[in-house]
Motif scaffolding. Sequence first.
Motif, PDB file in Angstrom:
ATOM      1  N   ARG A 105       0.837  -1.202   0.000  1.00 16.49           N
ATOM      2  CA  ARG A 105       0.000   0.000   0.000  1.00 16.49           C
ATOM      3  C   ARG A 105       0.868   1.247   0.000  1.00 16.49           C
ATOM      4  NH1 ARG A 105      -5.170   1.455   3.940  1.00 16.49           N
ATOM      5  NH2 ARG A 105      -5.286   3.663   3.381  1.00 16.49           N
ATOM      6  N   CYS A 106       0.711   2.049  -1.062  1.00 16.67           N
ATOM      7  CA  CYS A 106       1.451   3.310  -1.193  1.00 16.67           C
ATOM      8  C   CYS A 106       0.481   4.451  -1.459  1.00 16.67           C
ATOM      9  CB  CYS A 106       2.487   3.204  -2.316  1.00 16.67           C
ATOM     10  SG  CYS A 106       3.795   2.005  -2.012  1.00 16.67           S
ATOM     11  N   VAL A 208      -0.581   2.622  -5.864  1.00 18.92           N
ATOM     12  CA  VAL A 208      -0.668   4.069  -5.628  1.00 18.92           C
ATOM     13  C   VAL A 208      -2.038   4.599  -6.054  1.00 18.92           C
ATOM     14  CG1 VAL A 208       1.816   4.342  -5.987  1.00 18.92           C
ATOM     15  CG2 VAL A 208       0.247   4.716  -7.911  1.00 18.92           C
ATOM     16  N   ALA A 209      -2.324   5.820  -5.691  1.00 25.99           N
ATOM     17  CA  ALA A 209      -3.548   6.480  -6.140  1.00 25.99           C
ATOM     18  C   ALA A 209      -3.412   6.864  -7.612  1.00 25.99           C
ATOM     19  CB  ALA A 209      -3.795   7.734  -5.300  1.00 25.99           C
ATOM     20  N   GLU A 210      -4.554   7.048  -8.264  1.00 26.49           N
ATOM     21  CA  GLU A 210      -4.552   7.422  -9.682  1.00 26.49           C
ATOM     22  C   GLU A 210      -3.722   8.681  -9.922  1.00 26.49           C
ATOM     23  OE1 GLU A 210      -7.751   9.147 -12.936  1.00 26.49           O
ATOM     24  OE2 GLU A 210      -8.436   7.633 -11.509  1.00 26.49           O
ATOM     25  N   ASN A 217       5.061   7.781  -6.081  1.00 27.09           N
ATOM     26  CA  ASN A 217       5.218   8.843  -5.096  1.00 27.09           C
ATOM     27  C   ASN A 217       6.383   8.507  -4.167  1.00 27.09           C
ATOM     28  OD1 ASN A 217       4.237   6.841  -3.359  1.00 27.09           O
ATOM     29  ND2 ASN A 217       2.129   7.562  -3.564  1.00 27.09           N
ATOM     30  N   ALA A 218       6.517   9.252  -3.092  1.00 29.92           N
ATOM     31  CA  ALA A 218       7.635   9.026  -2.171  1.00 29.92           C
ATOM     32  C   ALA A 218       7.575   7.629  -1.554  1.00 29.92           C
ATOM     33  CB  ALA A 218       7.625  10.095  -1.081  1.00 29.92           C
ATOM     34  N   MET A 219       6.368   7.129  -1.307  1.00 24.92           N
ATOM     35  CA  MET A 219       6.234   5.795  -0.719  1.00 24.92           C
ATOM     36  C   MET A 219       6.663   4.701  -1.701  1.00 24.92           C
ATOM     37  SD  MET A 219       2.769   6.043   1.621  1.00 24.92           S
ATOM     38  CE  MET A 219       1.756   6.923   0.434  1.00 24.92           C
ATOM     39  N   SER A 220       6.253   4.817  -2.943  1.00 28.05           N
ATOM     40  CA  SER A 220       6.672   3.814  -3.932  1.00 28.05           C
ATOM     41  C   SER A 220       8.170   3.930  -4.222  1.00 28.05           C
ATOM     42  CB  SER A 220       5.858   3.944  -5.226  1.00 28.05           C
ATOM     43  OG  SER A 220       6.026   5.215  -5.817  1.00 28.05           O
ATOM     44  N   ASP A 221       8.719   5.150  -4.117  1.00 26.81           N
ATOM     45  CA  ASP A 221      10.171   5.312  -4.265  1.00 26.81           C
ATOM     46  C   ASP A 221      10.908   4.555  -3.163  1.00 26.81           C
ATOM     47  OD1 ASP A 221       9.864   6.901  -6.479  1.00 26.81           O
ATOM     48  OD2 ASP A 221      10.144   8.802  -5.405  1.00 26.81           O
ATOM     49  N   HIS A 230      17.360  -5.825  -2.632  1.00 22.71           N
ATOM     50  CA  HIS A 230      17.040  -7.256  -2.595  1.00 22.71           C
ATOM     51  C   HIS A 230      16.951  -7.844  -4.009  1.00 22.71           C
ATOM     52  CE1 HIS A 230      15.911  -5.948   1.443  1.00 22.71           C
ATOM     53  NE2 HIS A 230      15.986  -7.204   1.809  1.00 22.71           N
ATOM     54  N   ARG A 231      17.509  -7.096  -4.978  1.00 22.76           N
ATOM     55  CA  ARG A 231      17.549  -7.541  -6.374  1.00 22.76           C
ATOM     56  C   ARG A 231      16.157  -7.933  -6.875  1.00 22.76           C
ATOM     57  NH1 ARG A 231      22.306 -10.128  -4.436  1.00 22.76           N
ATOM     58  NH2 ARG A 231      21.274 -12.148  -4.388  1.00 22.76           N
ATOM     59  N   ALA A 232      15.161  -7.116  -6.533  1.00 16.35           N
ATOM     60  CA  ALA A 232      13.785  -7.375  -6.949  1.00 16.35           C
ATOM     61  C   ALA A 232      13.271  -6.213  -7.786  1.00 16.35           C
ATOM     62  CB  ALA A 232      12.887  -7.578  -5.724  1.00 16.35           C
ATOM     63  N   GLU A 233      12.207  -6.460  -8.513  1.00 12.68           N
ATOM     64  CA  GLU A 233      11.624  -5.464  -9.401  1.00 12.68           C
ATOM     65  C   GLU A 233      10.357  -4.889  -8.778  1.00 12.68           C
ATOM     66  OE1 GLU A 233      10.156  -5.113 -14.096  1.00 12.68           O
ATOM     67  OE2 GLU A 233      11.304  -6.848 -13.403  1.00 12.68           O
ATOM     68  N   VAL A 234      10.074  -3.624  -9.076  1.00 17.23           N
ATOM     69  CA  VAL A 234       8.867  -2.967  -8.599  1.00 17.23           C
ATOM     70  C   VAL A 234       8.038  -2.509  -9.796  1.00 17.23           C
ATOM     71  CG1 VAL A 234       7.919  -1.022  -7.296  1.00 17.23           C
ATOM     72  CG2 VAL A 234       9.994  -2.163  -6.487  1.00 17.23           C
ATOM     73  N   VAL A 235       6.746  -2.808  -9.761  1.00 14.73           N
ATOM     74  CA  VAL A 235       5.812  -2.306 -10.763  1.00 14.73           C
ATOM     75  C   VAL A 235       4.856  -1.361 -10.055  1.00 14.73           C
ATOM     76  CG1 VAL A 235       4.040  -2.893 -12.456  1.00 14.73           C
ATOM     77  CG2 VAL A 235       5.970  -4.445 -12.095  1.00 14.73           C
ATOM     78  N   VAL A 236       4.817  -0.104 -10.499  1.00 20.17           N
ATOM     79  CA  VAL A 236       3.893   0.876  -9.915  1.00 20.17           C
ATOM     80  C   VAL A 236       2.544   0.710 -10.601  1.00 20.17           C
ATOM     81  CG1 VAL A 236       3.375   3.324  -9.606  1.00 20.17           C
ATOM     82  CG2 VAL A 236       5.726   2.492  -9.325  1.00 20.17           C
ATOM     83  N   VAL A 237       1.517   0.412  -9.807  1.00 21.44           N
ATOM     84  CA  VAL A 237       0.173   0.215 -10.341  1.00 21.44           C
ATOM     85  C   VAL A 237      -0.822   0.988  -9.475  1.00 21.44           C
ATOM     86  CG1 VAL A 237       0.697  -2.090 -11.227  1.00 21.44           C
ATOM     87  CG2 VAL A 237      -0.305  -1.850  -8.946  1.00 21.44           C
TER      88      VAL A 237
END
Length: 364
Positions: A105-106, A208-210, A217-221, A230-237
Amino acid sequence: MGVSVGLVGLPNVGKSTLFNALSRGGAEAANFPFCTIEPNVGIVPVPDDRLHLLAALAKSERVVPTTVEFVDIAGLVEGASQGEGLGNQFLAHIREVHAVCNVVRCFEDPDVSHVAGSIDPIRDVEVVATELALKDLETLEKRVERAQRAAKAGDRDLKRQADLLGGLEVHLSAGDPARTFPGFHEDPGLMRELSLLTAKPVLFAANVAESDLPDGNAMSDAVREYAAGHRAEVVVVSAQVEAELVELEPSERAEFLTSLGLERSGLERLIDAAYRLLGLLTFFTAGPKETRAWTVPAGATAPRAAREVHSDMERGFIRAEVISFEDYREHGSEQAAKEGGKLRVEGKAYVVRDGDVIHVRFNV
């Protein structure tokens, strides 16, 4: 091959909303913990523009995409490894999937409560990671005891296993997941047998919010920074946006995405990330009756790919006739590609490439 991705996270982070959007399913999404108890499963076609173009060129009667199975696993809470919040049941569901997508949750929303009373994505990520690690330690402690007792008999192989398991126990106790254990690949069979939760490859969906699309945002950053370590990928949705997208016609969907600064939906980006995470690729079969996409692990040979179509093809494999998607598209048909010298005849050692259009010759 079947590909399954488990959606995990704390309660009320948007997992079920995202799942409903991904699968157009009917998972209940409500503002209270443990809304999801049994895991919801959705089979999702993998979007691939190449498939429909091939079908048009081959004048196929039907088009069959490959699929990904998304599993909406109920929200974990602190203490889940000890059974809090039906935790043992939820953790068991994670064992069944190939990869884990941690939905984080971001977004701020006073109308959607948080189980911890405040929004802190890194705390939430670490709660999930800790509960999985604690459950793995519980599994491992019993196995280490048995291995050490057996090793006392002097069997070298058992002694090696006991040492390996002991090292893994130390690694997990330090807070590191099994997938980063240096000795993980020394005995793949043993590691598969353990079926550890933290051995599963992981990616993060920062919800994140629309208004925070497309970049977050800062949280997803903060999630990106954590994931990088941790050598993992992030998808912002945005789960809410994905829910709106499935209600739109294709033309409206494209216009809506463009207005948000996106070229592709969160579904497509999540599937791409899952394929990269699991090391998967797509090949095609194309003809008048059907054009179909198939999924295989990167590095798969032609007979291994043939198995996806039918087990008899692997057993009786003679050769594979291969045209790259680019050459098929450029020449407009299998026959034209063949006449243009772009059809290759490959044997059992051929390693399939993403986008290959393959016709297998085999003996029954």
